[in-house]
Scaffold this motif. Structure first.
Motif, PDB file in Angstrom:
ATOM      1  N   TYR A 162     -11.134 -32.322  84.367  1.00 22.02           N
ATOM      2  CA  TYR A 162     -11.690 -31.229  83.563  1.00 22.02           C
ATOM      3  C   TYR A 162     -11.093 -29.898  84.010  1.00 22.02           C
ATOM      4  O   TYR A 162     -10.892 -29.665  85.189  1.00 22.02           O
ATOM      5  CB  TYR A 162     -13.209 -31.200  83.722  1.00 22.02           C
ATOM      6  CG  TYR A 162     -13.845 -29.968  83.113  1.00 22.02           C
ATOM      7  CD1 TYR A 162     -14.017 -29.871  81.734  1.00 22.02           C
ATOM      8  CD2 TYR A 162     -14.249 -28.907  83.907  1.00 22.02           C
ATOM      9  CE1 TYR A 162     -14.578 -28.750  81.159  1.00 22.02           C
ATOM     10  CE2 TYR A 162     -14.818 -27.777  83.348  1.00 22.02           C
ATOM     11  CZ  TYR A 162     -14.980 -27.697  81.972  1.00 22.02           C
ATOM     12  OH  TYR A 162     -15.538 -26.584  81.414  1.00 22.02           O
ATOM     13  N   SER A 163     -10.810 -29.040  83.039  1.00 23.50           N
ATOM     14  CA  SER A 163     -10.263 -27.716  83.336  1.00 23.50           C
ATOM     15  C   SER A 163     -11.204 -26.656  82.774  1.00 23.50           C
ATOM     16  O   SER A 163     -11.409 -26.580  81.570  1.00 23.50           O
ATOM     17  CB  SER A 163      -8.868 -27.572  82.718  1.00 23.50           C
ATOM     18  OG  SER A 163      -8.351 -26.281  82.946  1.00 23.50           O
ATOM     19  N   HIS A 164     -11.779 -25.852  83.641  1.00 25.15           N
ATOM     20  CA  HIS A 164     -12.774 -24.868  83.207  1.00 25.15           C
ATOM     21  C   HIS A 164     -12.165 -23.753  82.369  1.00 25.15           C
ATOM     22  O   HIS A 164     -12.855 -23.109  81.572  1.00 25.15           O
ATOM     23  CB  HIS A 164     -13.501 -24.261  84.414  1.00 25.15           C
ATOM     24  CG  HIS A 164     -12.609 -23.445  85.304  1.00 25.15           C
ATOM     25  ND1 HIS A 164     -12.359 -22.113  85.103  1.00 25.15           N
ATOM     26  CD2 HIS A 164     -11.888 -23.804  86.392  1.00 25.15           C
ATOM     27  CE1 HIS A 164     -11.533 -21.664  86.039  1.00 25.15           C
ATOM     28  NE2 HIS A 164     -11.233 -22.677  86.824  1.00 25.15           N
ATOM     29  N   ASP A 165     -10.848 -23.519  82.527  1.00 29.28           N
ATOM     30  CA  ASP A 165     -10.214 -22.442  81.766  1.00 29.28           C
ATOM     31  C   ASP A 165      -9.267 -22.964  80.685  1.00 29.28           C
ATOM     32  O   ASP A 165      -8.536 -22.189  80.059  1.00 29.28           O
ATOM     33  CB  ASP A 165      -9.471 -21.493  82.693  1.00 29.28           C
ATOM     34  CG  ASP A 165      -8.362 -22.189  83.482  1.00 29.28           C
ATOM     35  OD1 ASP A 165      -8.180 -23.417  83.296  1.00 29.28           O
ATOM     36  OD2 ASP A 165      -7.691 -21.512  84.278  1.00 29.28           O
ATOM     37  N   GLY A 166      -9.266 -24.277  80.466  1.00 29.29           N
ATOM     38  CA  GLY A 166      -8.436 -24.848  79.403  1.00 29.29           C
ATOM     39  C   GLY A 166      -6.989 -25.061  79.778  1.00 29.29           C
ATOM     40  O   GLY A 166      -6.184 -25.487  78.948  1.00 29.29           O
TER      41      GLY A 166
END
Length: 247
Positions: free
Chosen positions: A166-170
């Protein structure tokens, strides 16, 4: 690279398919699809032998006419891995050999991908291998594209239909899992002898059974891409690629 083990490719080919009945027999440039997969796999220098494993007399007859080695298997298998294991047993393959499960719907398979798949077995401790390739964050959103996250030593940490990690900033990189597998024969036997695991059932990904049972999977990242034929409309792309290669 010097290969010190026997290496055998097995192509599971099931005639019945809900999305594409008779898919292995689909005509591509005048030959059935399974022939193109077999022909490409035979070009991999590490392969001692490549055989077709099927439950269909129709496919068996076509293979024999084209000179493709074929093993008849039961029609009760729920996965290609189970079919590969039955064929490997019928071939009486030794425990220390490498068995490669080659997807039967990859007519544009690059032989180099199989070389990359089996290269980690030069290390005697490696039991299972697979491949992955980079994809964009947008492509990673599709649940049909299975993603894999890796440890520093290239072991698979997890496979998922969800975008991982998962990437919190996209931002960040994603790896698409490519469904080619190499097994030591003993690891293939162990895999088949265990029940479907909780995570396997939840994600509908059988490779998670290996991780849940403590069997590491070594992943090689390849720059080659796959062009699998899942539906009849995918045939046009495969035909164009093979015709371009001929030119």
């Amino acid at each position: 690279m010097s290969i010190v083990y026997g290496c055998y490719g097995i192509i599971p080919a099931r005639y019945d398919s809900s999305r594409f009945p008779g898919k292995p027999m689909a005509d591509i440039c005048g030959k059935p699809m399974f022939w193109h997969v077999w022909n490409s796999a035979c070009k991999c220098p590490e392969m001692d032998k490549v055989v077709l494993a099927t439950d269909s007399p129709i496919i068996q007859d076509a293979a024999e006419k084209l000179g493709v080695p074929v093993v008849m298997t039961a029609d009760t298998h729920t996965s290609g891995t189970d079919r590969v294991l039955e064929a490997a047993r019928k071939l009486s393959l030794p425990d220390d050999c490498v068995v490669v499960n080659i997807q039967g719907d990859e007519p544009c398979l690059a032989p180099e991908m199989l070389s990359e798949l089996v290269s980690p077995f030069a290390d005697g401790s490696v039991r299972v291998t697979t491949l992955a390739s980079p994809i964009t964050a947008e492509e990673a959103q599709s649940p049909d594209r299975v993603k894999v996250a890796l440890a520093k030593d290239s072991r698979a940490l997890y496979f998922s239909r969800s975008p991982i990690p998962y990437s919190h900033d996209g931002s960040g990189k994603y790896l698409l899992h490519i469904g080619l597998y190499g097994f030591r024969m003993e690891a293939l036997e162990t895999f088949a002898g265990t029940d479907a695991s909780p995570l396997e059932k939840r994600e509908r990904l059988e490779q998670l059974r290996l991780l849940e049972n403590g069997i590491p999977i070594h992943v090689t990242v390849t720059e080659h891409s796959c062009h699998g034929v899942d539906r009849p409309e995918d045939l046009d792309t495969a035909i164009k690629i093979l015709e371009r290669e001929k030119i």
